[in-house]
Scaffold this active site. Structure first.
Site, PDB file in Angstrom:
ATOM      1  N   LYS A  47       0.875  -1.179   0.000  1.00  0.00           N
ATOM      2  CA  LYS A  47       0.000   0.000   0.000  1.00  0.00           C
ATOM      3  C   LYS A  47       0.908   1.224   0.000  1.00  0.00           C
ATOM      4  O   LYS A  47       2.073   1.155   0.398  1.00  0.00           O
ATOM      5  CB  LYS A  47      -0.876  -0.050   1.266  1.00  0.00           C
ATOM      6  CG  LYS A  47      -1.866   1.098   1.393  1.00  0.00           C
ATOM      7  CD  LYS A  47      -3.276   0.719   0.973  1.00  0.00           C
ATOM      8  CE  LYS A  47      -4.255   1.899   1.124  1.00  0.00           C
ATOM      9  NZ  LYS A  47      -4.314   2.817  -0.025  1.00  0.00           N
ATOM     10  N   ASN A  71     -13.421   3.013  -4.285  1.00  0.00           N
ATOM     11  CA  ASN A  71     -12.833   3.214  -2.960  1.00  0.00           C
ATOM     12  C   ASN A  71     -12.349   4.648  -2.819  1.00  0.00           C
ATOM     13  O   ASN A  71     -11.936   5.274  -3.791  1.00  0.00           O
ATOM     14  CB  ASN A  71     -11.655   2.247  -2.739  1.00  0.00           C
ATOM     15  CG  ASN A  71     -10.355   2.823  -3.269  1.00  0.00           C
ATOM     16  OD1 ASN A  71      -9.677   3.601  -2.586  1.00  0.00           O
ATOM     17  ND2 ASN A  71     -10.023   2.472  -4.508  1.00  0.00           N
ATOM     18  N   MET A  73     -10.099   5.390   0.229  1.00  0.00           N
ATOM     19  CA  MET A  73      -9.496   5.065   1.524  1.00  0.00           C
ATOM     20  C   MET A  73      -8.801   6.301   2.108  1.00  0.00           C
ATOM     21  O   MET A  73      -8.752   6.491   3.317  1.00  0.00           O
ATOM     22  CB  MET A  73      -8.435   3.957   1.362  1.00  0.00           C
ATOM     23  CG  MET A  73      -8.898   2.712   0.608  1.00  0.00           C
ATOM     24  SD  MET A  73     -10.172   1.810   1.449  1.00  0.00           S
ATOM     25  CE  MET A  73      -9.256   1.168   2.815  1.00  0.00           C
ATOM     26  N   CYS A 131      -3.310   8.800  -7.312  1.00  0.00           N
ATOM     27  CA  CYS A 131      -4.497   8.594  -6.471  1.00  0.00           C
ATOM     28  C   CYS A 131      -5.518   9.667  -6.862  1.00  0.00           C
ATOM     29  O   CYS A 131      -5.205  10.853  -6.834  1.00  0.00           O
ATOM     30  CB  CYS A 131      -4.145   8.703  -4.985  1.00  0.00           C
ATOM     31  SG  CYS A 131      -5.634   8.554  -3.958  1.00  0.00           S
ATOM     32  N   GLY A 267      -5.563  -6.648  -8.405  1.00  0.00           N
ATOM     33  CA  GLY A 267      -5.970  -6.065  -7.129  1.00  0.00           C
ATOM     34  C   GLY A 267      -7.367  -6.480  -6.738  1.00  0.00           C
ATOM     35  O   GLY A 267      -7.576  -7.389  -5.934  1.00  0.00           O
TER      36      GLY A 267
HETATM   37  O1  RRO Z   1      -5.841   5.154  -0.620  1.00  0.00           O
HETATM   38  C1  RRO Z   1      -6.647   5.382  -1.553  1.00  0.00           C
HETATM   39  O2  RRO Z   1      -7.759   5.902  -1.332  1.00  0.00           O
HETATM   40  C2  RRO Z   1      -6.315   5.098  -2.959  1.00  0.00           C
HETATM   41  C3  RRO Z   1      -5.078   5.325  -3.519  1.00  0.00           C
HETATM   42 BR1  RRO Z   1      -3.633   5.856  -2.517  1.00  0.00          BR
HETATM   43  C4  RRO Z   1      -4.889   5.135  -4.921  1.00  0.00           C
HETATM   44  O3  RRO Z   1      -3.803   5.324  -5.493  1.00  0.00           O
HETATM   45  N1  RRO Z   1      -5.942   4.722  -5.650  1.00  0.00           N
HETATM   46  C5  RRO Z   1      -7.136   4.501  -5.101  1.00  0.00           C
HETATM   47  O4  RRO Z   1      -8.071   4.134  -5.818  1.00  0.00           O
HETATM   48  N2  RRO Z   1      -7.318   4.676  -3.753  1.00  0.00           N
END
Ligand code: RRO
Length: 307
Positions: A47, A71, A73, A131, A267
């Site tokens: 990650k 997502n 995150m 991201c 993934g």
């Molecule tokens: O952590 C995230 O929310 C995230 C990252 Br770093 C990324 O590069 N791509 C993504 O879809 N989520």
């Protein structure tokens, strides 16, 4: 033992097979990365790790979409100084290359984190400049060729290991950012990160993710990611590419290699299936190669570009 049919080499990274764990999925602890390696992955990407710890966004951070997930995150991570111990542990446990995904808020931060990751034993770093939903990092850098080049140059000067650059699909022309990364010193391009997306609940009449928007992954994005790999290969005939985006079975993996990828990252399919998905994909690729009388997986890379 090396399997000549499936083994490959991406910018000096020796892989027993061309499947790699994508960043962000089961990607923190050495134990979970080892589970994926035992499930048959030829390499793993952690990650994304930054200079300081980050909590990430409040829940909900993941929502199911049609043929994929969205997502946001928010880059939760313990910071490189803590994570360096886990990288060291990874190197004692795993028998496959460990690629550390790195992010920062400036070129200097990317370089500092990359340097610490390599000092802890990383075999390569993957720069997360894509991201789609965290301010002042990620795609804000990766969508801007000048900022992107600055980051890659700084990291190149700081480490002597291969540099992968994970490209954003959320651009008008991916070959512009791909070229900027390569001219600045990228050894490998990973194509691509998630597509910017959102989900709205018709009952509450509100966006579902706490961050409102996130990144779409899974089978829904595969044709887009495949086109990105194809476009990058047409523009840059020599740079190694790692395909990423919705790869779920051996046929997807083969299609990405035909488009120009030397290896693929998996993934979302792990969530839908399990770590053994790597073995399943690899076995399917092997059967395909034998059926078509190829002696190495390297022989099918780029074949979709023949006129
Ligand atoms: O952590 C995230 O929310 C995230 C990252 Br770093 C990324 O590069 N791509 C993504 O879809 N989520």
């Amino acid at each position: 033992m090396e399997n000549n049919l499936l083994s490959t080499n991406v910018a000096g990274l020796q892989l027993e097979n061309p499947t790699i764990l994508a960043s962000g999925v089961l990607g923190y602890s050495a134990e979970s990365l080892n589970r994926v390696a035992k499930g048959g992955a030829g390499g793993v990407v952690t990650k994304s790790i930054g200079i300081e710890p980050r909590v990430g966004y409040p829940n909900p951070t993941v929502v199911q979409a049609e043929a994929g997930i969205i997502n946001a995150m928010g880059l939760p991570n313990p910071g490189i100084d803590v994570y360096a111990q886990e990288i060291k542990f990874c190197k004692t446990l795993l028998r496959v290359p460990v690629i550390v995904s790195v992010f920062g808020y400036s070129a200097d931060e990317y370089a500092t984190v990359a340097k610490k990751a390599v000092a802890a034993g990383a075999d390569a770093v993957e720069l997360n400049v894509s991201c789609p939903h965290v301010q002042f990092t990620g795609a804000e850098i990766g969508q801007n060729p000048k900022h992107l080049a600055e980051v890659v140059e700084k990291v190149k000067a700081a480490i002597g290991k291969p540099i992968l650059v994970k490209l954003s699909p959320n651009v008008a022309d991916i070959t512009v950012t791909a070229r900027a990364a390569v001219e600045a010193g990228a050894d490998v391009l990973t194509a691509v990160n998630t597509l910017k997306a959102m989900a709205i609940d018709s009952e509450t009449m509100r966006p579902i993710l706490s961050n409102l928007k996130g990144g779409l992954s899974g089978p829904a994005v595969k044709p887009v990611a495949l086109r990105c790999v194809y476009d990058v290969r047409e523009a840059l005939p020599d740079v190694p590419i790692i395909g990423c985006g919705g790869i779920t079975d051996w046929k997807d993996a083969v299609e990405f290699m035909l488009a120009g990828a030397s290896a693929v990252q998996v993934g979302t399919a792990i969530g839908l299936e399990n770590p053994e998905v790597f073995q399943t994909i690899t076995k399917g690729v092997e059967v395909y190669l034998r059926k078509k009388n190829y002696r190495s997986v390297k022989e099918i890379v780029n074949l979709a570009h023949r006129s």
